[in-house]
Design a protein around this motif. Sequence first.
Motif, PDB file in Angstrom:
ATOM      1  N   LEU A   1       0.846  -1.132   0.113  1.00 15.83           N
ATOM      2  CA  LEU A   1       0.028   0.315   0.097  1.00 15.83           C
ATOM      3  C   LEU A   1       0.634   1.489   0.193  1.00 15.83           C
ATOM      4  O   LEU A   1       1.908   1.582   1.066  1.00 15.83           O
TER       5      LEU A   1
ATOM      6  N   SER B   1      -5.113   7.441   4.404  1.00 15.04           N
ATOM      7  CA  SER B   1      -6.081   7.460   4.113  1.00 15.04           C
ATOM      8  C   SER B   1      -6.554   5.684   4.795  1.00 15.04           C
ATOM      9  O   SER B   1      -7.959   6.581   5.669  1.00 15.04           O
TER      10      SER B   1
ATOM     11  N   SER C   1       0.500   7.586   0.748  1.00 18.93           N
ATOM     12  CA  SER C   1      -0.978   7.832   1.096  1.00 18.93           C
ATOM     13  C   SER C   1      -2.308   7.149   1.307  1.00 18.93           C
ATOM     14  O   SER C   1      -2.945   7.615   1.686  1.00 18.93           O
ATOM     15  N   ASN C   2      -2.156   5.696   0.511  1.00 16.63           N
ATOM     16  CA  ASN C   2      -3.470   5.586   1.152  1.00 16.63           C
ATOM     17  C   ASN C   2      -2.956   4.448   2.114  1.00 16.63           C
ATOM     18  O   ASN C   2      -4.442   4.502   2.871  1.00 16.63           O
ATOM     19  N   THR C   3      -1.788   4.549   3.327  1.00 11.45           N
ATOM     20  CA  THR C   3      -1.881   4.206   4.468  1.00 11.45           C
ATOM     21  C   THR C   3      -2.363   5.172   5.328  1.00 11.45           C
ATOM     22  O   THR C   3      -3.077   4.339   6.070  1.00 11.45           O
TER      23      THR C   3
END
Length: 194
Positions: free
Chosen positions: A23, A30, A26-28
Amino acid sequence: FVEREATPKLLMKLSIQLHLAGLSLSNTVSFLEVFGVDRVRSTVHNWVHKADLQPKAGQSPNHVGVDETVIQLDDEQYWLYAAVDPDSNDLLHTKLEPTRTNVIADQFFVELREKHDVNDAIFLVDGAVPLHRACEKHGFNFRYERHGNRNSVERIFREIKRRTTCFSNCFSNAEAETADEWLRSFAFAWNQLI
């Protein structure tokens, strides 16, 4: 006065695992927002490096696939050396170096021997002369193999390059030491997830 809110340890650990499993930062971040935790990417990055995760030492593999590949750090090329147990797919050892020499290959095998019981292992290497010389110098039993069990190293290299492709095919704005720490953390996560 603003009191600093600490992130729950469980969410920190989960964030580290998610990032190392693939991941993006940025996605972490989020993901953390779903739990009401507002953090920036650099915070998650720092958690990964402060965790100082290392692959487990003391393994005794029957075979060891060894290879090297080029990794980009901004506009500079570095050589990534890796050793893998093809039976378990465990990443045994990595080393990131600015160049490729006989001395560096020799040092890689010294470090590998210090971490694991590899004296009786059969080393699977490609045509890289420094790797052959290092195996001969240390008295390791080795054989040239382009495919087969040595492909376990190639799979790991593909995954590392897939991950760095997410970062514009290089470790952007990263010092060699930071990239080396990430690679050791990646090795730890790889061994846990396979």
